[in-house]
Design a protein around this motif. Structure first.
Motif, short mmCIF file in Angstrom:
data_model
loop_
_atom_site.label_atom_id
_atom_site.label_comp_id
_atom_site.label_asym_id
_atom_site.label_seq_id
_atom_site.Cartn_x
_atom_site.Cartn_y
_atom_site.Cartn_z
N GLU A 1 5.66 9.01 5.35
CA GLU A 1 4.51 9.89 5.18
C GLU A 1 3.34 9.38 6.01
O GLU A 1 2.97 8.22 5.90
N GLY B 1 -6.53 -3.32 3.50
CA GLY B 1 -5.26 -3.00 2.86
C GLY B 1 -5.40 -2.49 1.44
O GLY B 1 -4.40 -2.33 0.75
N ARG C 1 -11.18 0.89 0.17
CA ARG C 1 -12.00 -0.28 0.46
C ARG C 1 -13.46 0.06 0.72
O ARG C 1 -14.37 -0.59 0.21
N ARG D 1 -3.65 -0.99 8.98
CA ARG D 1 -4.39 -2.00 9.72
C ARG D 1 -4.10 -3.40 9.25
O ARG D 1 -4.24 -4.36 9.98
N GLN D 2 -3.80 -3.47 7.97
CA GLN D 2 -3.60 -4.79 7.40
C GLN D 2 -2.29 -5.38 7.92
O GLN D 2 -1.25 -5.32 7.28
N GLY E 1 -1.17 4.28 10.81
CA GLY E 1 -1.03 4.20 9.35
C GLY E 1 0.09 5.08 8.84
O GLY E 1 0.23 6.24 9.25
N MET E 2 0.92 4.54 7.99
CA MET E 2 1.96 5.37 7.38
C MET E 2 2.53 4.64 6.17
O MET E 2 2.33 3.44 6.00
N THR E 3 3.22 5.41 5.34
CA THR E 3 3.79 4.86 4.13
C THR E 3 5.25 5.28 4.07
O THR E 3 5.56 6.43 4.35
N GLY F 1 -5.99 0.39 0.55
CA GLY F 1 -5.26 1.64 0.45
C GLY F 1 -6.10 2.89 0.57
O GLY F 1 -7.29 2.84 0.89
N LYS F 2 -5.43 4.02 0.34
CA LYS F 2 -6.02 5.33 0.58
C LYS F 2 -5.79 6.23 -0.62
O LYS F 2 -4.85 6.02 -1.39
N ALA G 1 -0.59 10.65 7.17
CA ALA G 1 -1.68 11.63 7.21
C ALA G 1 -2.29 11.58 8.60
O ALA G 1 -2.62 10.51 9.09
N GLY H 1 3.95 -0.15 3.06
CA GLY H 1 2.80 0.38 3.76
C GLY H 1 2.64 -0.20 5.16
O GLY H 1 2.78 -1.41 5.36
N PHE H 2 2.40 0.67 6.10
CA PHE H 2 2.04 0.22 7.44
C PHE H 2 0.60 0.65 7.66
O PHE H 2 0.24 1.79 7.36
N ARG I 1 -10.74 6.26 1.91
CA ARG I 1 -10.32 4.86 2.08
C ARG I 1 -10.90 4.08 0.90
O ARG I 1 -12.11 4.04 0.70
N1 LIG Z 1 -2.46 7.70 7.90
C1 LIG Z 1 -1.83 7.23 6.83
N2 LIG Z 1 -0.92 7.99 6.21
C2 LIG Z 1 -0.27 7.53 5.13
N3 LIG Z 1 -0.46 6.32 4.60
C3 LIG Z 1 -1.39 5.51 5.16
C4 LIG Z 1 -2.10 5.93 6.30
N4 LIG Z 1 -2.91 4.90 6.66
C5 LIG Z 1 -2.72 3.92 5.77
N5 LIG Z 1 -1.80 4.27 4.86
C6 LIG Z 1 -1.34 3.45 3.74
O1 LIG Z 1 -2.44 2.74 3.22
C7 LIG Z 1 -2.20 1.33 3.22
C8 LIG Z 1 -3.47 0.58 3.51
O2 LIG Z 1 -3.97 0.91 4.77
P1 LIG Z 1 -4.62 -0.18 5.77
O3 LIG Z 1 -4.89 0.52 7.05
O4 LIG Z 1 -3.70 -1.39 5.85
O5 LIG Z 1 -5.94 -0.69 5.07
P2 LIG Z 1 -7.19 0.07 4.51
O6 LIG Z 1 -6.72 0.88 3.36
O7 LIG Z 1 -8.10 -1.05 4.10
O8 LIG Z 1 -7.72 0.90 5.61
C9 LIG Z 1 -1.13 1.16 4.23
O9 LIG Z 1 -0.34 0.00 3.93
C10 LIG Z 1 -0.33 2.44 4.12
O10 LIG Z 1 0.62 2.37 3.05
#
Ligand SMILES: Nc1ncnc2c1ncn2[C@@H]1O[C@H](COP(=O)(O)OP(=O)(O)O)[C@@H](O)[C@H]1O
Ligand SMILES: Nc1ncnc2c1ncn2[C@@H]1O[C@H](COP(=O)(O)OP(=O)(O)O)[C@@H](O)[C@H]1O
Ligand SMILES: Nc1ncnc2c1ncn2[C@@H]1O[C@H](COP(=O)(O)OP(=O)(O)O)[C@@H](O)[C@H]1O
Lengths: 112, 397, 397, 397, 112, 112
Positions: F62, A87, F103, A38-39, F27-29, A89-90, F64, A35-36, F101
């Motif tokens: 991926e 982190g 969280r 904010r975290q 954000g991406m996965t 997730g979504k 979003a 996962g990429f 989200r």
């Molecule tokens: N726009 C996005 N599209 C796909 N996956 C995402 C997206 N944004 C975040 N993710 C996934 O969700 C995880 C958590 O997101 P993150 O921004 O780190 O924290 P939070 O979920 O607290 O906002 C990321 O590690 C990534 O795998």
């Protein structure tokens, strides 16, 4: 029918599965992902070397559910996977046009 | 004999695994391959000329070519009390591991052809002559330098060469940016386990006999390794809150490297002190070189082996003394009677080895750079050396 | 000397890999780390006081502190026919592997700090005194207990300690529910391969000489390992329809553990019987403890080592007899002339070791629990000890 | 003694890892399991009858049953200068590795039950008699065949058996279609590292003493391995543009296998030539057998071991000569005075071993096929032998 | 265009691929996943320890196909992946709004 | 909201991530996948054995994104992942009905 795709922290899998089980959802498919998001951004130190943590191990959980229990399912996941920390997730919801059970050829609701 | 087998095991598979686990999975085969190729090439070169340069009589700086092609070694010639074929082969295993140690300095970015060429030249022009100086009857030996199992010959040469190479070749693309964490720490830990075991051969075997001297050398080696490991682990625990596996094994290697030159001369209590100092000093050396100096000596060859070799060589000059009570050792070189005198010789040995190695390594890298080029290009570096240099992947699960 | 290197190899990397492969990947480093940390700490403690408690003259129950800090060991002191430094070090490798064996009982849930503290205290208060009883001139040795290479000293103490620890610390969260299958059986099998090889040093080396006794000890060790492996494999094959790799290697370890106390006293045919019995009994012990008693001795330390050590110690009392025809061994302890007499002594040895170990282990765990706490919390257990205790991951492919 | 431990290490874990890394991950345990099971069974059979068939006096073709159950071996009987228990056990490790080598020929498709049955019968009916011929006082030994450490006994028998088995059992489903690339080359490379180290025991130990002969045997072994590795690597580099890790280690094994029969008879320069020829010839043998003949000898047992054993046995007849200047060796068999005479004997040895092995292996496979069946079915082959035969998975990360 | 997502038993991959090939579908992407579903609940025994098998290795196969051959493709997969035993898996159909081939920039049908 | 699913060559990940970052997508996965496509069919030789390369390691990315930056995002990926050689991969666009989200429980645009 809807497909719920949730990106969660790996150690929350059991809790999420139990929560879904409780509302009658037993089928799901799980994938290891990176996962990429904010975290990140904090600098770590390892054996003297600094580096920016850019990706984190996450799990992707996919469950096809009938539309009427969608909200319940999302609620269950949101609660079970929540740690309150960045982190967590979504959850993404998308539409499924058809479902087929390979073994029997059943389709639609029956196939879940 | 067993010692020879153990020292070979240090390189293959010990060092190969130790280093291999530390790189990213796309470069794992490049490390293993370099270790094996060096083992092969160094062995052949050792037969051809290396042994002769190191151990033929020659002059104080260079052994000559009288024993080239192992000329004059048969199953009945002796070197001291052991067959010369055994001595030549025991030494061959040292000639294998030294250039293999260096590759940690420039891992994950250097062309295979460059590594092969550089290692070959380096063996002949750096390792063999210095071996002659220290063990082959050369000037440092004549002066009374104490180096039981290779603090100068092996560890300082390898460490310095790695440092110079890291500077000349430059850091990895992702150094200091994204993570270059080890792809397989279990492999690294396995490898260090083998190093620990193999080092018994390294230091114990350097007594060239299976007697009380050898077993004392093993004992102090073991104690220093244990102390180094625990020191590093505790230091991390105190400083960062969590002791790491990598830290623990690195401390162990530091303890082993540092005791090496001293192993035949010091006693158990001296070994405790040496291991402790190794842990503290090498730990800080790692941090300074990577964080302060921003040098990408990728697998920390200089701070662990180079620095360890230096402080070990110096401490051998101290703890060899028979007058330190419980910390006493087994006496200085013949004709030397005080710590300060011995320490002066040790210092000269360290400096001579350091400077000679640095200069010749630098020149060799420049030459090799002109012939084969040193680095792969950026995209190739991202793809990894395994595919680029060897068209293979380490894992296909 | 070689034996010492081999026994060290048993722990590092042998046992570390054997155990490491059996846990889930999130706990792999915790196992490796515990093995290394114990190797380091046990070595240092052995130098400090352990060796002295075990091998100083003292009284029948405790050796004393006369040899603390390896006082009086130099490169020329002897223990029997070998240098005392070698003897002390050979024994040190036993002092390393015994606490390392125990960690299998409480794997995947125990805090690193607790492991370190517990292992240190246990080494001094359980292992060293019992070693004194059996090998250091203590009361069991005086009585005539046959324990060639550590059936009581190593295997019973480790097995019992693991059992007690598994009970006190409690089962893993997922025990009996979801799968806790091994994350890397290739690692486990590799580790057992090294254990097999290393055990030659363990048992062969206990002859303290390279002669006919040592080679016979090696031979019977090998035979028992082979028979244990094949017995377990066949048993599974018959009972469940498929022979497993884990079963085969576990049978091998059971065969090795069981022959250990007997290895210097029995002959090849006795070894066949011992290996066979080891396979059958330990197999059932594993099932009973996990399934019936619901004790999560996670890596089966008690059923394999503890039970193996017990039956091996007893059988040494039988097959040492010179009057069993083809199954004859090499004779009882001095002054003992019948199986029943020897067997009585063996039984006393087993019981004394069992009871003392159980009680002291229990107390130590309670004390350690108060100081550091024993377990990580539930969420941490799910995340795995590697991240929680060491901030590292075993694999990053 | 050490040699015995080293040779065991060659099979477990050396060979097990070398082979294991080469198969796909779904079959990894089947390889490890077969190596372990064979180690166990071969050990037991060796005690029961194998040793006796090989080394009892008997007639020139068969040793007899006088030493069955190691009858007459006690801790004081000698074989030459070493304890007979040690000799019997050293030989046992050879009896383990030879059938273990064969499994590479039919990997990834053969039933476990068939492997167990075939290996057992083969050990008794092929390996033990041929060992008698060559080392047990049999007709080839009487004739003056030079086979120091098993070129005919080990490598030709294993290679030919693997070839015959590969033909009889047929290719893997995906042979020549989809990829069957190694699942874990790091494992393979690790295994070969251990093979290299262990081979010192194999060849060095065959001198049955720790003297100049043994160390010369080690030296030539090492040189041949190094040369074989570098030759294969260079050949690939020139021919395909990239040197591979698998190629390098295969060349090393080829060098080791080829020097084996010659290792006690030739000198360093002879070893260089032998290693070089091994690299070139075995490389081409691999290509011919897989590409031209379309035989799925899956892990190349015949081209590497069989062909290596053949050319090594023949070259032993040449380079043993004392009249080749720098390439001289240590003389022919007693009573033989020319290369041509010795070469004739070597050729007879090769042919006899080849033909006998091929015929008996073929018959055994037919018999085993009738009893257990040889192959798993197609769907099972796709799922992999680990699940099908052992209900386990190698990795669960 | 439709996305076919099939969860199948791993050892059926070759058969499914051949079946899709036969009807002209050559592009697809495969992921290792863990499946939770009905195929579980039985207790296994391993080295003396009992446990409930909760997840099983599966493959997820994704193929984007043009809508007109969708039924054919589903049919092909259903047949090739069928063993008649529980756990044979599911097929999910969803809609794709656009497809782009990175190399050429082609879109839509052309890009498949 | 749209889901962009891109199959790319593994060594292009960093470039693609940077390109997305530049246009504000953080954000991406990412998932490791095996790709079957046109990029195959050539026969390779390994240790004397011939075989047809049938699958290749790829990454599935991926992300979003809100519909208004979709084109920009596709453009960015197409450029960054392009090597001009066969096997560069594909981009698939599909619709997402809802995003949560975990969280915070935020939904829709906010949740990205
Ligand atoms: N726009 C996005 N599209 C796909 N996956 C995402 C997206 N944004 C975040 N993710 C996934 O969700 C995880 C958590 O997101 P993150 O921004 O780190 O924290 P939070 O979920 O607290 O906002 C990321 O590690 C990534 O795998
Ligand atoms: N609702 C669902 N959503 C996503 N994946 C599912 C769902 N139900 C089942 N699966 C997947 O399909 C696989 C097979 O399902 P299972 O219920 O075990 O058997 P069957 O396919 O015979 O009904 C599961 O392992 C899981 O990966
Ligand atoms: N129809 C499809 N459905 C899903 N994934 C596909 C499809 N076609 C191709 N892919 C994926 O895209 C990758 C690249 O496709 P390929 O046909 O090899 O080259 P190109 O992208 O240059 O057309 C494949 O390896 C596969 O992972």
């Amino acid at each position: 029918m809807k497909m719920i795709t949730a990106i969660i922290k790996p150690f929350k899998l059991d809790d999420v599965r139990d929560a879904l089980s409780d509302i009658g959802i037993h089928g799901m498919t799980v994938t290891d992902v990176k996962g990429f998001g904010r975290q990140k951004g904090h600098t770590e130190l390892y054996r003297g070397a600094e580096y920016v943590v850019d990706f984190l191990p996450k799990l992707k959980l996919e469950a096809a559910v009938s539309s009427d229990i969608l909200d319940q399912a999302v609620e269950a996941i949101t609660q079970a996977a929540n740690t309150g920390k960045i982190g967590d997730g979504k959850i993404f919801i998308s539409n499924i046009e058809q479902t087929i059970r390979i073994r029997t050829g059943e389709t639609g609701q029956e196939a879940l | 004999m067993t010692a020879t087998a153990l020292v070979l095991m240090m390189t293959l598979p010990g060092l190969a695994l130790f280093y291999g686990g530390l790189v990213r999975s796309k470069n794992i085969l490049s490390i293993l391959m370099q270790c094996f190729a060096i083992a092969g090439i160094a062995s052949i070169l050792w037969v051809f000329v290396g042994y002769s340069i190191a151990f033929d009589e020659g002059n104080p700086y260079f052994g000559g070519f009288g024993k080239a092609f192992f000329n004059g070694i048969s199953e009945s010639t002796l070197a001291g009390d052991i067959p010369e074929s055994l001595f030549a082969m025991f030494q061959m295993t040292f000639a294998i591991i030294t250039p293999a140690l260096i590759i940690g300095g420039f891992a994950e970015r250097t062309k295979f052809s460059a590594v092969v060429l550089f290692s070959s030249l380096w063996l002949i022009l750096v390792y063999a002559p210095i071996t002659h100086w220290v063990w082959g009857g050369g000037w440092l030996q004549q002066m009374g330098l104490l180096d039981f199992a290779g603090g100068t010959v092996v560890h300082i040469t390898a460490g310095v060469a790695a440092l110079v190479a890291a500077i000349v070749i430059g850091p990895r693309k992702s150094f200091g940016k994204s993570s270059t964490t080890p792809h397989n720490l279990t492999m690294t830990v396995t490898g260090t386990g083998m190093l620990w075991v193999g080092w018994f051969g390294f230091n114990g075997g350097s007594a060239l006999a299976a007697n009380g001297d050898a077993s004392m050398a093993m004992l102090v080696t073991h104690i220093s390794a244990a102390t180094g490991a625990i020191t590093w682990m505790s230091y991390e625990w105190i400083k960062f809150g969590k002791p790491t596996a990598l830290g623990t094994v690195t401390g162990m290697v530091a303890g082993l490297g540092t005791i090496t030159p001293a192993s035949g001369f010091v006693g158990p209590a001296g070994a405790l002190v040496i291991g402790f100092i190794a842990g503290i000093v090498c730990f800080n050396a790692v941090t300074i070189i990577k964080q302060k100096w921003k040098i990408d000596d990728s697998l920390d060859v200089f701070p662990v082996h180079g620095v360890g070799g230096i402080i070990g060589t110096l401490m051998a000059g101290i703890f060899a003394s028979t007058e330190l009570g419980i910390f006493s050792g087994q006496g200085f070189a013949e004709g030397i009677s005080s710590i300060s005198e011995q320490l002066k010789i040790q210092t000269i040995g360290v400096i001579a080895t350091f400077v000679y190695t640095a200069i010749v390594t630098y020149l060799l890298l420049k030459i090799v750079g002109m012939i084969t080029g040193l680095r792969v290009d950026k995209d190739e570096e991202t793809q990894g050396l395994d595919i680029i240099d060897h068209e293979e992947r380490g894992y296909d699960m």
